[in-house]
Design a protein around this motif. Structure first.
Motif, PDB file in Angstrom:
ATOM      1  N   ILE A   1      50.136  69.114  -6.741  1.00 18.22           N
ATOM      2  CA  ILE A   1      49.824  70.597  -6.825  1.00 18.22           C
ATOM      3  C   ILE A   1      48.308  70.577  -6.198  1.00 18.22           C
ATOM      4  O   ILE A   1      47.998  71.426  -5.426  1.00 18.22           O
ATOM      5  N   GLU A   2      47.500  69.750  -6.733  1.00 18.51           N
ATOM      6  CA  GLU A   2      46.121  69.571  -6.271  1.00 18.51           C
ATOM      7  C   GLU A   2      46.259  69.195  -4.792  1.00 18.51           C
ATOM      8  O   GLU A   2      45.187  69.888  -3.826  1.00 18.51           O
ATOM      9  N   ARG A   3      46.802  68.491  -4.187  1.00 15.89           N
ATOM     10  CA  ARG A   3      47.083  68.287  -2.636  1.00 15.89           C
ATOM     11  C   ARG A   3      47.331  69.483  -2.219  1.00 15.89           C
ATOM     12  O   ARG A   3      46.886  69.917  -0.803  1.00 15.89           O
ATOM     13  N   PHE A   4      48.310  70.146  -2.503  1.00 16.59           N
ATOM     14  CA  PHE A   4      48.764  71.536  -1.798  1.00 16.59           C
ATOM     15  C   PHE A   4      47.509  72.500  -1.788  1.00 16.59           C
ATOM     16  O   PHE A   4      47.169  73.239  -0.786  1.00 16.59           O
ATOM     17  N   ARG A   5      46.761  72.586  -3.106  1.00 17.62           N
ATOM     18  CA  ARG A   5      45.595  73.482  -3.097  1.00 17.62           C
ATOM     19  C   ARG A   5      44.688  73.105  -2.134  1.00 17.62           C
ATOM     20  O   ARG A   5      44.296  74.066  -1.533  1.00 17.62           O
ATOM     21  N   LEU A   6      44.326  71.824  -1.904  1.00 19.18           N
ATOM     22  CA  LEU A   6      43.320  71.467  -0.659  1.00 19.18           C
ATOM     23  C   LEU A   6      43.791  71.866   0.783  1.00 19.18           C
ATOM     24  O   LEU A   6      43.060  72.365   1.413  1.00 19.18           O
ATOM     25  N   LEU A   7      45.136  71.784   0.930  1.00 20.94           N
ATOM     26  CA  LEU A   7      45.714  72.309   2.298  1.00 20.94           C
ATOM     27  C   LEU A   7      45.707  73.499   2.447  1.00 20.94           C
ATOM     28  O   LEU A   7      45.267  73.989   3.434  1.00 20.94           O
ATOM     29  N   LEU A   8      45.839  74.573   1.396  1.00 23.57           N
ATOM     30  CA  LEU A   8      45.775  75.889   1.262  1.00 23.57           C
ATOM     31  C   LEU A   8      44.232  76.198   1.565  1.00 23.57           C
ATOM     32  O   LEU A   8      44.010  77.310   2.121  1.00 23.57           O
ATOM     33  N   SER A   9      43.591  75.411   0.897  1.00 24.05           N
ATOM     34  CA  SER A   9      41.983  76.092   1.031  1.00 24.05           C
ATOM     35  C   SER A   9      41.213  75.642   2.417  1.00 24.05           C
ATOM     36  O   SER A   9      40.325  76.368   2.740  1.00 24.05           O
ATOM     37  N   VAL A  10      42.062  74.841   3.280  1.00 21.23           N
ATOM     38  CA  VAL A  10      41.411  74.695   4.555  1.00 21.23           C
ATOM     39  C   VAL A  10      41.597  75.864   5.187  1.00 21.23           C
ATOM     40  O   VAL A  10      40.501  76.432   6.060  1.00 21.23           O
ATOM     41  N   PHE A  11      42.257  77.122   4.921  1.00 27.32           N
ATOM     42  CA  PHE A  11      42.314  78.432   5.678  1.00 27.32           C
ATOM     43  C   PHE A  11      41.179  79.498   5.447  1.00 27.32           C
ATOM     44  O   PHE A  11      41.193  80.587   5.699  1.00 27.32           O
TER      45      PHE A  11
ATOM     46  N   TRP B   1      59.904  75.485 -12.184  1.00 24.54           N
ATOM     47  CA  TRP B   1      58.791  75.087 -12.562  1.00 24.54           C
ATOM     48  C   TRP B   1      57.632  76.083 -11.980  1.00 24.54           C
ATOM     49  O   TRP B   1      57.883  76.862 -11.112  1.00 24.54           O
ATOM     50  N   MET B   2      56.436  75.859 -12.532  1.00 31.32           N
ATOM     51  CA  MET B   2      55.373  76.583 -11.907  1.00 31.32           C
ATOM     52  C   MET B   2      54.011  75.943 -12.337  1.00 31.32           C
ATOM     53  O   MET B   2      53.933  75.220 -13.183  1.00 31.32           O
ATOM     54  N   SER B   3      53.068  76.121 -11.294  1.00 28.91           N
ATOM     55  CA  SER B   3      51.908  75.690 -11.306  1.00 28.91           C
ATOM     56  C   SER B   3      50.987  76.470 -12.500  1.00 28.91           C
ATOM     57  O   SER B   3      51.156  77.508 -12.704  1.00 28.91           O
ATOM     58  N   ASP B   4      49.895  75.575 -12.869  1.00 29.67           N
ATOM     59  CA  ASP B   4      48.674  76.415 -13.407  1.00 29.67           C
ATOM     60  C   ASP B   4      48.191  77.308 -12.193  1.00 29.67           C
ATOM     61  O   ASP B   4      48.352  77.238 -11.127  1.00 29.67           O
ATOM     62  N   GLU B   5      47.433  78.370 -12.685  1.00 32.06           N
ATOM     63  CA  GLU B   5      46.969  79.293 -11.872  1.00 32.06           C
ATOM     64  C   GLU B   5      45.355  78.523 -11.195  1.00 32.06           C
ATOM     65  O   GLU B   5      44.758  77.592 -11.887  1.00 32.06           O
ATOM     66  N   PHE B   6      45.225  78.538 -10.011  1.00 27.82           N
ATOM     67  CA  PHE B   6      44.269  77.754  -9.263  1.00 27.82           C
ATOM     68  C   PHE B   6      43.635  78.887  -8.348  1.00 27.82           C
ATOM     69  O   PHE B   6      44.021  79.878  -7.630  1.00 27.82           O
ATOM     70  N   THR B   7      42.199  78.234  -7.905  1.00 29.86           N
ATOM     71  CA  THR B   7      41.553  79.098  -6.955  1.00 29.86           C
ATOM     72  C   THR B   7      41.171  77.950  -5.850  1.00 29.86           C
ATOM     73  O   THR B   7      41.440  76.777  -5.744  1.00 29.86           O
ATOM     74  N   LEU B   8      40.907  78.681  -4.686  1.00 35.53           N
ATOM     75  CA  LEU B   8      40.829  77.586  -3.454  1.00 35.53           C
ATOM     76  C   LEU B   8      39.609  76.839  -3.546  1.00 35.53           C
ATOM     77  O   LEU B   8      38.575  77.281  -4.087  1.00 35.53           O
ATOM     78  N   ALA B   9      39.413  75.731  -3.027  1.00 36.30           N
ATOM     79  CA  ALA B   9      38.196  74.818  -3.031  1.00 36.30           C
ATOM     80  C   ALA B   9      37.430  75.305  -2.108  1.00 36.30           C
ATOM     81  O   ALA B   9      37.731  75.863  -0.935  1.00 36.30           O
TER      82      ALA B   9
END
Length: 284
Positions: free
Chosen positions: A22-32, A248-256
């Motif tokens: 999930i953290e890997r996905f968050r970092l990918l999404l944060s690129v934008f 399943w569901m992730s925890d809530e997250f913000t972008l890096a």
């Protein structure tokens, strides 16, 4: 469901993603946030629906063609020594607050559910109505048949793509992946929800409609809307699974945060922007 911290099998196909994934996905999404995202806000760009699909592609290390089949992302999958595919249908909506609220019987706001737009098959839906003996002009007189026709149309496309029917996809490994977002505490927050790729039986629902409005709703006994269909407005078919039904569901997250722009491929960007943190997500 709590994310399973396991390395057995393929994430989303065989198991829930791990926290590191999930953290890997968050970092990918944060690129934008670097100016390349489709949306804007908080002094930067933010990911939009196409960026979400690209991030899922990069997460699995694949490149799904633009002229894709019924899935937004197609991932090779080894099934008893034979390579097939599993699919991810990506849905994104600025609707996080609605998912958090509790549904009460009779509440028309449809709280506690996840929004997904399935398709806009205007011509195919019109033809399906004709095959079943009614038209866009008189579907209000055949609500049960109209609702079932719309959902059966989508399910038929799914079945045609399955390996059991000569297609390429293992539907039992495929999934809906919904990314909901909304503003929380002055930041844009996100949450991922994974659902099995299996639509509810339309015959189990109560199909209703205001006679003067282009809308059919498939409802459960408590009034919760599972499907909404707009036959004459592009044939829009929308699906609202209950949050509690998520696999399943992730925890809530913000972008890096991003300090500088790097112009290269998405995965390389994530590695360059986040360096050791990115490498950490691959460690077992």
């Amino acid at each position: 469901m709590k994310l399973a911290d396991t390395t057995d099998g393929v994430p989303m196909a065989d198991r829930s993603p791990t926290p590191k994934e999930i953290e890997r996905f968050r970092l990918l999404l944060s690129v934008f946030r670097d100016g390349s995202g489709m949306e804007s806000g908080f002094g930067s760009t933010l990911p939009g629906w196409r960026d979400f699909e690209d991030a899922v592609d990069a997460f699995f290390g694949v490149s799904t063609p633009i002229d894709k089949d019924i899935f937004d992302v197609a991932v090779p999958y080894d099934r008893q020594g034979k390579e097939v595919m599993f699919g991810v249908s990506c849905k994104m909506k600025k609707d996080l607050d609605r998912a958090y609220k509790s549904h009460e019987p009779g509440n028309v706001d449809n709280y506690g559910r996840v929004f997904m737009e399935l398709a806009n098959p205007a011509e195919a839906l019109r033809n399906e109505f004709l095959k079943r003996g009614f038209t866009l002009d008189n579907y209000h007189d055949h609500l049960d048949k109209a609702g079932e026709a719309a959902i059966d149309l989508i399910r038929g496309w799914h079945n045609d793509a399955s390996i059991e029917n000569g297609g390429n996809f293992a539907l039992d490994k495929s999934c809906y992946l919904s990314l909901l977002w909304g503003e929380h505490d002055g930041e844009m927050a996100y949450r991922l929800y994974g659902f099995e790729f299996n639509l509810p039986d339309p015959t189990s629902l109560d199909w209703i409609s205001p006679s003067d409005y282009d809308l059919i709703k498939g409802c459960e006994d408590d009034g919760g809307v599972v499907f909404s269909i707009h036959p004459t407005s592009g044939g829009q078919i929308k699906y609202y699974p209950n949050v509690e039904e998520a696999d399943w569901m992730s925890d809530e997250f913000t972008l890096a945060p991003i300090d500088e722009e790097i112009h290269t491929e998405l995965e390389a960007k994530a590695e360059a922007y986040f360096d050791e943190h990115w490498t950490y997500t691959f460690k077992q």
